[in-house]
Design a protein around this motif. Sequence first.
Motif, PDB file in Angstrom:
ATOM      1  N   VAL A   1       0.844  -1.203   0.000  1.00 28.66           N
ATOM      2  CA  VAL A   1       0.000   0.000   0.000  1.00 28.66           C
ATOM      3  C   VAL A   1       0.881   1.257   0.000  1.00 28.66           C
ATOM      4  O   VAL A   1       0.619   2.221  -0.715  1.00 28.66           O
ATOM      5  N   GLY A   2       1.969   1.190   0.792  1.00 26.91           N
ATOM      6  CA  GLY A   2       2.901   2.312   0.826  1.00 26.91           C
ATOM      7  C   GLY A   2       3.497   2.582  -0.536  1.00 26.91           C
ATOM      8  O   GLY A   2       3.550   3.728  -1.009  1.00 26.91           O
ATOM      9  N   VAL A   3       3.942   1.509  -1.219  1.00 26.12           N
ATOM     10  CA  VAL A   3       4.514   1.661  -2.557  1.00 26.12           C
ATOM     11  C   VAL A   3       3.450   2.216  -3.519  1.00 26.12           C
ATOM     12  O   VAL A   3       3.725   3.111  -4.333  1.00 26.12           O
ATOM     13  N   GLY A   4       2.223   1.716  -3.372  1.00 31.69           N
ATOM     14  CA  GLY A   4       1.131   2.206  -4.222  1.00 31.69           C
ATOM     15  C   GLY A   4       0.894   3.687  -4.018  1.00 31.69           C
ATOM     16  O   GLY A   4       0.708   4.443  -4.979  1.00 31.69           O
ATOM     17  N   ALA A   5       0.924   4.117  -2.748  1.00 31.47           N
ATOM     18  CA  ALA A   5       0.707   5.535  -2.454  1.00 31.47           C
ATOM     19  C   ALA A   5       1.807   6.383  -3.082  1.00 31.47           C
ATOM     20  O   ALA A   5       1.533   7.450  -3.671  1.00 31.47           O
ATOM     21  N   ILE A   6       3.048   5.890  -2.989  1.00 31.38           N
ATOM     22  CA  ILE A   6       4.161   6.654  -3.579  1.00 31.38           C
ATOM     23  C   ILE A   6       4.021   6.694  -5.100  1.00 31.38           C
ATOM     24  O   ILE A   6       4.161   7.753  -5.724  1.00 31.38           O
ATOM     25  N   GLY A   7       3.697   5.523  -5.695  1.00 34.52           N
ATOM     26  CA  GLY A   7       3.501   5.483  -7.150  1.00 34.52           C
ATOM     27  C   GLY A   7       2.412   6.447  -7.589  1.00 34.52           C
ATOM     28  O   GLY A   7       2.566   7.191  -8.559  1.00 34.52           O
ATOM     29  N   GLY A   8       1.312   6.456  -6.840  1.00 34.17           N
ATOM     30  CA  GLY A   8       0.214   7.365  -7.168  1.00 34.17           C
ATOM     31  C   GLY A   8       0.629   8.816  -7.018  1.00 34.17           C
ATOM     32  O   GLY A   8       0.287   9.671  -7.840  1.00 34.17           O
ATOM     33  N   ALA A   9       1.405   9.113  -5.958  1.00 34.95           N
ATOM     34  CA  ALA A   9       1.834  10.489  -5.721  1.00 34.95           C
ATOM     35  C   ALA A   9       2.740  10.979  -6.847  1.00 34.95           C
ATOM     36  O   ALA A   9       2.613  12.124  -7.313  1.00 34.95           O
ATOM     37  N   VAL A  10       3.652  10.088  -7.300  1.00 34.90           N
ATOM     38  CA  VAL A  10       4.540  10.483  -8.402  1.00 34.90           C
ATOM     39  C   VAL A  10       3.716  10.728  -9.670  1.00 34.90           C
ATOM     40  O   VAL A  10       3.905  11.731 -10.383  1.00 34.90           O
ATOM     41  N   ALA A  11       2.762   9.813  -9.935  1.00 30.21           N
ATOM     42  CA  ALA A  11       1.894  10.007 -11.098  1.00 30.21           C
ATOM     43  C   ALA A  11       1.084  11.289 -10.953  1.00 30.21           C
ATOM     44  O   ALA A  11       0.853  12.010 -11.938  1.00 30.21           O
ATOM     45  N   GLY A  12       0.669  11.594  -9.710  1.00 36.27           N
ATOM     46  CA  GLY A  12      -0.065  12.823  -9.453  1.00 36.27           C
ATOM     47  C   GLY A  12       0.779  14.043  -9.759  1.00 36.27           C
ATOM     48  O   GLY A  12       0.314  15.007 -10.379  1.00 36.27           O
ATOM     49  N   LEU A  13       2.038  13.990  -9.347  1.00 36.00           N
ATOM     50  CA  LEU A  13       2.953  15.104  -9.617  1.00 36.00           C
ATOM     51  C   LEU A  13       3.107  15.318 -11.122  1.00 36.00           C
ATOM     52  O   LEU A  13       2.948  16.428 -11.632  1.00 36.00           O
ATOM     53  N   LEU A  14       3.376  14.203 -11.842  1.00 39.18           N
ATOM     54  CA  LEU A  14       3.602  14.312 -13.288  1.00 39.18           C
ATOM     55  C   LEU A  14       2.348  14.815 -14.002  1.00 39.18           C
ATOM     56  O   LEU A  14       2.400  15.770 -14.785  1.00 39.18           O
ATOM     57  N   SER A  15       1.203  14.167 -13.724  1.00 35.07           N
ATOM     58  CA  SER A  15       0.010  14.576 -14.469  1.00 35.07           C
ATOM     59  C   SER A  15      -0.450  15.954 -14.022  1.00 35.07           C
ATOM     60  O   SER A  15      -0.960  16.728 -14.828  1.00 35.07           O
ATOM     61  N   GLY A  16      -0.227  16.286 -12.740  1.00 36.74           N
ATOM     62  CA  GLY A  16      -0.573  17.623 -12.269  1.00 36.74           C
ATOM     63  C   GLY A  16       0.198  18.694 -13.022  1.00 36.74           C
ATOM     64  O   GLY A  16      -0.371  19.705 -13.444  1.00 36.74           O
ATOM     65  N   ILE A  17       1.495  18.462 -13.190  1.00 43.71           N
ATOM     66  CA  ILE A  17       2.323  19.455 -13.887  1.00 43.71           C
ATOM     67  C   ILE A  17       1.794  19.691 -15.300  1.00 43.71           C
ATOM     68  O   ILE A  17       1.746  20.826 -15.780  1.00 43.71           O
TER      69      ILE A  17
ATOM     70  N   VAL B   1      -3.684   9.156  -2.474  1.00 40.02           N
ATOM     71  CA  VAL B   1      -4.968   8.537  -2.120  1.00 40.02           C
ATOM     72  C   VAL B   1      -5.413   7.558  -3.211  1.00 40.02           C
ATOM     73  O   VAL B   1      -5.783   6.415  -2.933  1.00 40.02           O
ATOM     74  N   ALA B   2      -5.351   8.009  -4.458  1.00 38.48           N
ATOM     75  CA  ALA B   2      -5.730   7.122  -5.563  1.00 38.48           C
ATOM     76  C   ALA B   2      -4.801   5.917  -5.607  1.00 38.48           C
ATOM     77  O   ALA B   2      -5.232   4.793  -5.901  1.00 38.48           O
ATOM     78  N   GLY B   3      -3.518   6.145  -5.308  1.00 40.55           N
ATOM     79  CA  GLY B   3      -2.541   5.054  -5.313  1.00 40.55           C
ATOM     80  C   GLY B   3      -2.877   3.996  -4.272  1.00 40.55           C
ATOM     81  O   GLY B   3      -2.718   2.798  -4.525  1.00 40.55           O
ATOM     82  N   VAL B   4      -3.362   4.434  -3.108  1.00 43.76           N
ATOM     83  CA  VAL B   4      -3.791   3.476  -2.081  1.00 43.76           C
ATOM     84  C   VAL B   4      -4.953   2.638  -2.620  1.00 43.76           C
ATOM     85  O   VAL B   4      -4.987   1.416  -2.445  1.00 43.76           O
TER      86      VAL B   4
END
Lengths: 334, 254
Positions: A102-118, A235-238
């Motif tokens: 779940v932790g890895v998923g949250a990090i993966g989601g956060a990175v994807a969030g950063l990229l798509s947010g930008i 959150v989505a990554g979780v």
Amino acid sequence: MAAIETSAAAKPETARPNWLLRDLTGLAIILIVAVIGYFLFPNNLALLTRILGIALLVLSLDLVTGYCGVATLGHAALFGAGAYASGIAAVHFGITDPIAMVGVGAIGGAVAGLLSGIVILRGHGLAQLVLSIAVIHLFHEAANKASSYTGGSDGLAGISPDPVFGLFGFDLWGRTAYGFGVALLVIVFILLRFLVRSPFGMLCRGIREDPIRVSAMGASVQGTLIKMYVISGAVAGVGGALNAISTQVVGLDSLSFTTSAEALVMLVLGGTGSLYGALIGTVTFMWFEDVVSAANPFHWLTIVGALLIAVVLFAPKGLYGTAASLLDRYRGRS
Amino acid sequence: MSAVFQVEKLQKSFGGLAVTQDVSITMQPGDRVALIGPNGAGKTTFVNLVTGHLKPDAGKVMLGGEDVTAQGPTRRVRQGLVRSFQVTRLFSEMTPEEHIAIAILQRTGRSGRVFGNFHAMPDVMKETDALLATLGLDHIATRKVSEIAYGQQRLLEIALALALKPKVLLLDEPAAGVPQSDTPRIEAALAGLPPDLAVLMIEHDMDLVFRFAKRVIVLAAGAIIFDGSPQDVTSDARVREAYLGNYANASPAA
């Protein structure tokens, strides 16, 4: 100065809503519904767990769309990134502890969030929507091409998570997965209640209403939105990780435009800008979809479409938003 | 006293049209200056140049002795250059209390916090309550802004600017659209602005200008044609010609 202090003290305390009581009530309702679901549908826990995962996606979407006013049809990119991150961690790197996944998923989601947010936050209005569609297609294609890691269109199989705390193994009936999912949803929900009431959450609501006013206060609109995108991604990554853990496969559909669009539909159905609305929209849509598609496998989409039109036309604030404003009006009258 | 706000030879043209020509203004703490001018005189462009939403072709903007010409709008706000809006820009779904709290949290560097709530921050609550009370908005502190009167919204607009503790305040037509019966409250709020704050008011209403300003600057066709006391502005020949017209006989009422 004395006059100021007396008038401040005279202000009725009841004017400030009792958040704690409201949140505890909300939390109790979530837990009661979860328990009722468990006993009503003991043979369908897989569906209920899937609802929990998607609920996390819709909550995450609510953070950027409902609270910040960002229009996106690409939010499943964050969900899918979390699912793939935890799945890849389990299959290729031997990280099979569910909490670590779940932790890895949250990090993966956060990175994807950063990229798509930008990318997405570069545009406004229609351009923003088009950029979000481009983002989800790029993520989808990247996952498709990187088949040595993701399994491509066959999906990523062979995810076998360890028992939770070494005690509760993931069983065939999906009881552990369901319990794990409810726990994740409750924890995330509590954290998000804090988030949306925090100074940061208030600033985000301000941006949704008037970004120019917010920047005239000296706050960075872009920086705030990117930060919210990263949180939303976690959150989505979780949710994605929960999906990977409970189904033990990750498919390309988790990164699809369809999933993104459905998440937006669920949010609108329940009511944007409210965490309860996001949850109610998800449960209603997925339960309705399940019932209607079983009753009429050929025309269920028509019925779902009709429901949506009815909600958008007659309850434009969504199910929760409309119910809440009716309640307010009733209270105001009595 | 040293200047808190200084604009030096500011220039801006759009295409061939010079909308700001050699504009220089110096303000001390406590100044009450009104900037007036006919439509199309370049007041909006001037505001945008000062706040950093437009880049000047030439010239400097100085704030507290520091050159901020290269800085963006949000940096300038953090340095103490705050503006209010001619058309009310508020968060209609939020309460006056929340508006002021956001501004205070932003000023004190706490607006990015993801935990806690301003109701539980005694210093924020105290300042919010005091500021709302000063402007007579305390009784509607927890109402939605969309439900309060327009005059109250204009007062909140001023309160919001004050919550940022500016050094220089640009007031863009603070009484615009306010019903006649509510203008005394706006004027009282303006009279009660902190004495050390430098205020530049852009205004059309000459009565308000005469009552509020100790100094009047007249902008016409992008250039300053008058900079002096309100007593002299009506008798200035160039001002009469460019702008005042039927206001020429108005006397600077106390």
